[in-house]
Write a protein that holds these residues in place. Structure first.
Motif, PDB file in Angstrom:
ATOM      1  N   THR A 138      -7.866   9.021   6.401  1.00  0.00           N
ATOM      2  CA  THR A 138      -9.020   8.184   6.064  1.00  0.00           C
ATOM      3  C   THR A 138      -9.850   8.797   4.936  1.00  0.00           C
ATOM      4  OG1 THR A 138     -10.326   9.168   7.854  1.00  0.00           O
ATOM      5  CG2 THR A 138      -9.169   7.102   8.336  1.00  0.00           C
ATOM      6  N   ILE A 139      -9.896  10.116   4.879  1.00  0.00           N
ATOM      7  CA  ILE A 139     -10.659  10.739   3.793  1.00  0.00           C
ATOM      8  C   ILE A 139      -9.950  10.521   2.452  1.00  0.00           C
ATOM      9  CG2 ILE A 139      -9.825  13.132   3.641  1.00  0.00           C
ATOM     10  CD1 ILE A 139     -13.468  12.329   3.997  1.00  0.00           C
ATOM     11  N   LEU A 140      -8.624  10.419   2.482  1.00  0.00           N
ATOM     12  CA  LEU A 140      -7.887  10.087   1.253  1.00  0.00           C
ATOM     13  C   LEU A 140      -8.296   8.705   0.744  1.00  0.00           C
ATOM     14  CD1 LEU A 140      -4.269  11.410   1.883  1.00  0.00           C
ATOM     15  CD2 LEU A 140      -5.829  12.090   0.044  1.00  0.00           C
ATOM     16  N   LEU A 141      -8.436   7.761   1.664  1.00  0.00           N
ATOM     17  CA  LEU A 141      -8.889   6.422   1.271  1.00  0.00           C
ATOM     18  C   LEU A 141     -10.306   6.479   0.704  1.00  0.00           C
ATOM     19  CD1 LEU A 141      -7.493   4.418   4.323  1.00  0.00           C
ATOM     20  CD2 LEU A 141      -6.514   4.593   2.019  1.00  0.00           C
ATOM     21  N   LEU A 142     -11.159   7.298   1.314  1.00  0.00           N
ATOM     22  CA  LEU A 142     -12.517   7.464   0.810  1.00  0.00           C
ATOM     23  C   LEU A 142     -12.503   8.085  -0.591  1.00  0.00           C
ATOM     24  CD1 LEU A 142     -15.600   7.327   1.221  1.00  0.00           C
ATOM     25  CD2 LEU A 142     -15.447   9.609   2.252  1.00  0.00           C
ATOM     26  N   ILE A 143     -11.619   9.038  -0.815  1.00  0.00           N
ATOM     27  CA  ILE A 143     -11.528   9.686  -2.131  1.00  0.00           C
ATOM     28  C   ILE A 143     -11.138   8.665  -3.195  1.00  0.00           C
ATOM     29  CG2 ILE A 143     -10.152  11.330  -3.485  1.00  0.00           C
ATOM     30  CD1 ILE A 143     -10.249  13.176  -0.960  1.00  0.00           C
ATOM     31  N   VAL A 144     -10.201   7.775  -2.876  1.00  0.00           N
ATOM     32  CA  VAL A 144      -9.811   6.724  -3.825  1.00  0.00           C
ATOM     33  C   VAL A 144     -11.015   5.823  -4.120  1.00  0.00           C
ATOM     34  CG1 VAL A 144      -8.371   4.668  -4.122  1.00  0.00           C
ATOM     35  CG2 VAL A 144      -7.369   6.772  -3.205  1.00  0.00           C
ATOM     36  N   PHE A 145     -11.723   5.413  -3.061  1.00  0.00           N
ATOM     37  CA  PHE A 145     -12.903   4.562  -3.234  1.00  0.00           C
ATOM     38  C   PHE A 145     -13.967   5.259  -4.078  1.00  0.00           C
ATOM     39  CE2 PHE A 145     -17.193   3.464  -1.706  1.00  0.00           C
ATOM     40  CZ  PHE A 145     -17.252   2.149  -2.143  1.00  0.00           C
ATOM     41  N   LEU A 146     -14.259   6.522  -3.756  1.00  0.00           N
ATOM     42  CA  LEU A 146     -15.279   7.254  -4.500  1.00  0.00           C
ATOM     43  C   LEU A 146     -14.855   7.496  -5.949  1.00  0.00           C
ATOM     44  CD1 LEU A 146     -16.471   9.820  -1.817  1.00  0.00           C
ATOM     45  CD2 LEU A 146     -17.776   7.902  -2.755  1.00  0.00           C
TER      46      LEU A 146
ATOM     47  N   SER B 129     -15.833  15.184  -0.154  1.00  0.00           N
ATOM     48  CA  SER B 129     -14.679  14.523   0.462  1.00  0.00           C
ATOM     49  C   SER B 129     -13.418  15.349   0.292  1.00  0.00           C
ATOM     50  CB  SER B 129     -14.475  13.132  -0.135  1.00  0.00           C
ATOM     51  OG  SER B 129     -15.569  12.307   0.156  1.00  0.00           O
ATOM     52  N   VAL B 130     -13.238  15.925  -0.888  1.00  0.00           N
ATOM     53  CA  VAL B 130     -12.075  16.794  -1.116  1.00  0.00           C
ATOM     54  C   VAL B 130     -12.181  18.032  -0.234  1.00  0.00           C
ATOM     55  CG1 VAL B 130     -10.861  18.194  -2.835  1.00  0.00           C
ATOM     56  CG2 VAL B 130     -11.655  15.907  -3.439  1.00  0.00           C
ATOM     57  N   SER B 131     -13.379  18.586  -0.120  1.00  0.00           N
ATOM     58  CA  SER B 131     -13.597  19.729   0.770  1.00  0.00           C
ATOM     59  C   SER B 131     -13.252  19.358   2.211  1.00  0.00           C
ATOM     60  CB  SER B 131     -15.050  20.197   0.672  1.00  0.00           C
ATOM     61  OG  SER B 131     -15.340  21.171   1.641  1.00  0.00           O
ATOM     62  N   THR B 132     -13.693  18.198   2.639  1.00  0.00           N
ATOM     63  CA  THR B 132     -13.407  17.730   3.995  1.00  0.00           C
ATOM     64  C   THR B 132     -11.914  17.496   4.188  1.00  0.00           C
ATOM     65  OG1 THR B 132     -15.600  16.725   4.117  1.00  0.00           O
ATOM     66  CG2 THR B 132     -13.964  15.950   5.706  1.00  0.00           C
ATOM     67  N   LEU B 133     -11.249  16.989   3.165  1.00  0.00           N
ATOM     68  CA  LEU B 133      -9.794  16.808   3.236  1.00  0.00           C
ATOM     69  C   LEU B 133      -9.105  18.152   3.458  1.00  0.00           C
ATOM     70  CD1 LEU B 133      -7.185  15.104   2.915  1.00  0.00           C
ATOM     71  CD2 LEU B 133      -7.346  15.579   0.450  1.00  0.00           C
TER      72      LEU B 133
ATOM     73  N   GLY C 182     -24.754  11.767  -7.464  1.00  0.00           N
ATOM     74  CA  GLY C 182     -24.629  11.687  -6.012  1.00  0.00           C
ATOM     75  C   GLY C 182     -23.229  11.282  -5.580  1.00  0.00           C
ATOM     76  N   VAL C 183     -22.633  10.320  -6.267  1.00  0.00           N
ATOM     77  CA  VAL C 183     -21.258   9.910  -5.970  1.00  0.00           C
ATOM     78  C   VAL C 183     -20.299  11.066  -6.261  1.00  0.00           C
ATOM     79  CG1 VAL C 183     -19.391   8.336  -6.638  1.00  0.00           C
ATOM     80  CG2 VAL C 183     -21.701   7.450  -6.303  1.00  0.00           C
ATOM     81  N   PHE C 184     -20.548  11.784  -7.342  1.00  0.00           N
ATOM     82  CA  PHE C 184     -19.715  12.947  -7.679  1.00  0.00           C
ATOM     83  C   PHE C 184     -19.781  14.015  -6.583  1.00  0.00           C
ATOM     84  CE2 PHE C 184     -19.339  17.113  -9.900  1.00  0.00           C
ATOM     85  CZ  PHE C 184     -17.995  17.029 -10.235  1.00  0.00           C
ATOM     86  N   LEU C 185     -20.993  14.276  -6.073  1.00  0.00           N
ATOM     87  CA  LEU C 185     -21.134  15.243  -4.974  1.00  0.00           C
ATOM     88  C   LEU C 185     -20.392  14.770  -3.726  1.00  0.00           C
ATOM     89  CD1 LEU C 185     -24.873  16.389  -5.212  1.00  0.00           C
ATOM     90  CD2 LEU C 185     -22.819  17.567  -6.028  1.00  0.00           C
TER      91      LEU C 185
END
Length: 182
Positions: free
Chosen positions: A98-106, A153-157, A145-148
């Motif tokens: 799910t975090i991969l999907l979030l990374i694509v969205f972000l 998100s990458v850290s969480t991945l 903010g989106v960049f952070l």
């Protein structure tokens, strides 16, 4: 996990922790602006044309700059229909997916934010209100903010992948593991 990943996770987590803790105090500034506007309007019959828009800009900055910190603290809402019944490893793999999907969205959101910020800077874009402030400053803050959030998100991945492999990249867990081995 490779040392570069561990360093990345620690640096991003530390940076977002500092930004998040500073941004937390922004709520008091927003309260002050709205209180000042309310007193000005009711006590002195002098409504301010800028107060609501400034408050809206500050609120956008508040939740976008604080989003990465909220993610780091696990403060986002999670629907727990099956999640609590899964093993920690299964949860880690689902979280990684799910975090991969979030990374694509972000990533898409960041691309749009950069494009919108470039436009605002190039053409001096202004708000269509009577106050008419320039929009570039808030767009820069929002894009940052989106960049952070993307960095977090990458850290969480990385943390989810490590957790799925039975390793911990969290700072508190790493210090406990170091202390136990010494």
């Amino acid at each position: 996990m490779p040392r570069i990943i561990t360093l990345y996770v620690r640096w991003v987590d530390a940076f977002n922790r500092v930004v998040g803790r500073i941004v937390m105090f922004m709520i008091f500034v927003m309260i002050g602006v709205l209180l000042y506007a309310s007193v000005s309007r009711t006590a002195f019959n002098a409504p301010l044309i800028w107060s609501i828009e400034v408050s809206q800009f500050m609120l956008a900055a508040y939740y976008l700059l604080g989003g990465a910190y909220a993610m780091q603290m696990g403060a986002h809402v999670r629907m727990d229909l099956f999640y609590s019944r899964w093993s920690d490893r299964t949860r880690a793999w689902v979280d990684a997916l799910t975090i991969l999907l979030l990374i694509v969205f972000l990533g898409a959101l960041l691309a749009g934010g950069i494009s919108s910020t470039e436009y605002a800077l190039r053409y001096g874009e202004k708000s269509y209100t009577s106050w008419a402030p320039r929009l570039a400053p808030i767009k820069i803050v929002m894009t940052f903010g989106v960049f952070l959030m993307l960095l977090q998100s990458v850290s969480t991945l990385f943390k989810d992948i490590a957790r799925a492999r039975g390793v911990s990249l969290d700072r508190a867990d790493a210090s406990v593991e170091r202390g136990a081995g010494e």
